[in-house]
Design an enzyme around this catalytic site. Structure first.
Site, short mmCIF file in Angstrom:
data_model
loop_
_atom_site.label_atom_id
_atom_site.label_comp_id
_atom_site.label_asym_id
_atom_site.label_seq_id
_atom_site.Cartn_x
_atom_site.Cartn_y
_atom_site.Cartn_z
N GLY A 69 -26.29 8.89 -35.05
CA GLY A 69 -26.51 9.88 -34.01
C GLY A 69 -25.21 10.52 -33.54
N GLN A 179 -32.64 8.82 -28.05
CA GLN A 179 -33.48 7.91 -27.27
C GLN A 179 -34.94 8.37 -27.23
OE1 GLN A 179 -32.69 4.97 -26.17
NE2 GLN A 179 -30.52 5.09 -26.64
N SER A 197 -31.30 9.04 -34.69
CA SER A 197 -30.67 7.88 -35.32
C SER A 197 -31.73 6.88 -35.73
CB SER A 197 -29.68 7.24 -34.34
OG SER A 197 -29.08 6.10 -34.91
N ALA A 198 -31.49 6.19 -36.86
CA ALA A 198 -32.49 5.27 -37.40
C ALA A 198 -32.57 3.95 -36.66
CB ALA A 198 -32.20 5.01 -38.88
N THR A 235 -21.55 10.67 -50.71
CA THR A 235 -22.64 10.04 -51.45
C THR A 235 -23.65 9.46 -50.47
OG1 THR A 235 -21.17 9.49 -53.29
CG2 THR A 235 -23.23 8.27 -53.13
N CYS A 322 -22.32 2.10 -26.21
CA CYS A 322 -21.24 2.85 -26.85
C CYS A 322 -20.03 3.05 -25.95
CB CYS A 322 -21.76 4.21 -27.32
SG CYS A 322 -23.03 4.09 -28.58
#
Length: 383
Positions: A69, A179, A197-198, A235, A322
């Protein structure tokens, strides 16, 4: 009992996601850019994953995979600034954004851009009228998060979009939906750029995506071999992207049930704590995302409560993971922007939920929170 209530920081991967990632890493390990059979197998995994994740976004855009993210936010902000620098140098955001947005804006300020940071109210709401008043001829971008990561407030993105449209449709509207993804339906959100984000939806860490609406010009943030149609060179993380797609599918197939369970746990925990303890401030508004509850326990320190609960097998947070070191020394920038008192800021704890939480866990958490808060207040001779 182990009770994990820090799901806004990260989530436990679905077992199915872990199994799939191991399979892809073992069998489809070829570089998706390679022309041989193993490369083609990797490319097919990528195509299927992109189609699956893209189902959750507006249909008039392209989805680009990246590492997280933070990279998605940085790409949106720096890419827009680079593309629009000859048009204008003003960006509008809020004081309660994630550090991935705020720090990017801070860097742009050092490069000559003007950043206007909008205020929020007591419950972290930003006003669309304030956005309207902030827009001028030099404005090239608006960046407002969909859901605040600390208190769970849902921001009025579509109202902001209407304001933008009424003044200048060429202003880029970005939203950090990290979120919101997996908790809200984003298909009808009217933003040009959407970051996700995963690992917030039971997928892997190290994988994210940026949705870019058709016709929106954003300069690449990473350049090199030209992967992701030249938008994000590097990649591709094929196992991670496959896991992201499966997590997205699982989360949205059962979205209403997941929302219901998270909201049930959230409301039960809030009611239980308020019944057992006095001098508790609820920082999360009624109209908020189902997964976040932020409470301030007056007469305590949030980080002490966090570590006390940890000893009882309960894992919570004092805010954004974070920027936790920053928060310990200076306090939450979100709660500060909301105008909260020092005692409310220092005593804040965030509980964040997932579909795996249970009412039994909430009963246990209520009792352990009561014990931890009571013990600390007694030591501090509070009241």
């Amino acid at each position: 009992m182990l009770v994990y209530l820090d799901n806004s920081a990260t989530t436990r991967q679905y077992d199915e996601v872990t199994d799939l990632m191991a399979l892809v890493a073992k069998e489809d390990y070829g570089n998706p850019s390679s022309l041989h059979r193993l490369g083609i197998a990797g490319e097919e995994r990528m195509k299927k994953a992109r189609a699956e994740v893209a189902k959750r976004f507006p249909g008039d855009g392209e989805l680009y995979f990246n590492s997280c993210g933070t990279e998605a936010d940085n790409t949106a902000i720096f890419g827009t600034a680079l593309s629009k620098r000859k048009t204008g140098k003003k960006i509008i955001t809020t004081k309660v954004e994630h550090p991935a947005v705020l720090e990017a804006c801070k860097r742009l300020e050092s490069l000559g851009f003007t950043i206007q940071y909008l205020d929020v109210d007591r419950y972290c709401n930003v006003s669309a009228d304030d956005v309207r008043n902030a827009i001028d001829d030099d404005t090239v971008m608006i960046s407002v998060m969909t859901v605040n990561n600390e208190v769970g407030t849902i921001m009025p993105i579509n109202e902001i979009a209407k304001v933008r449209d009424s003044i200048n449709r060429n202003i880029i509207l970005h939203t950090d939906a990290v979120q919101a993804y997996g908790k809200l339906d984003l298909k009808n959100i009217n933003a040009d750029l959407i970051s996700v984000s995963a690992h917030k939806i039971h997928g892997p860490k190290g994988v994210g995506a940026l949705y870019v609406r058709d016709g929106v010009n954003v300069a690449p943030f990473m350049v090199g071999g030209g992967q992701e149609k030249g938008f994000r060179s590097a990649t591709e993380n094929t196992p991670g992207i496959a896991g992201f797609a499966l997590a997205s599918k699982m989360a949205y197939e059962n979205l209403s049930l997941r929302q219901e369970n998270m909201l049930k746990c959230k409301e039960y925990l809030k009611k239980g704590i308020l019944a057992e303890l006095k001098d508790v401030t609820v920082n999360t508004p009624e109209n908020s995302v189902c997964s976040v509850l932020n409470l301030s326990f007056l007469g305590t320190r949030g980080e002490v409560i966090l570590h006390t609960l940890e000893q009882d097998g309960i894992f919570v947070s004092t805010g954004s993971a974070c920027s936790s070191n920053h928060k310990i020394t200076k306090g939450s920038h979100v709660l500060n922007a909301m105008g909260m008192k020092e005692a409310e800021i220092t005593g804040a704890v965030r509980f964040s939920f997932s579909e795996f939480n249970t009412i039994e866990e909430m009963d246990y958490t209520v009792q352990m929170v009561k014990k931890a808060v009571t013990k600390f207040r007694r030591l501090m001779n509070y009241r």
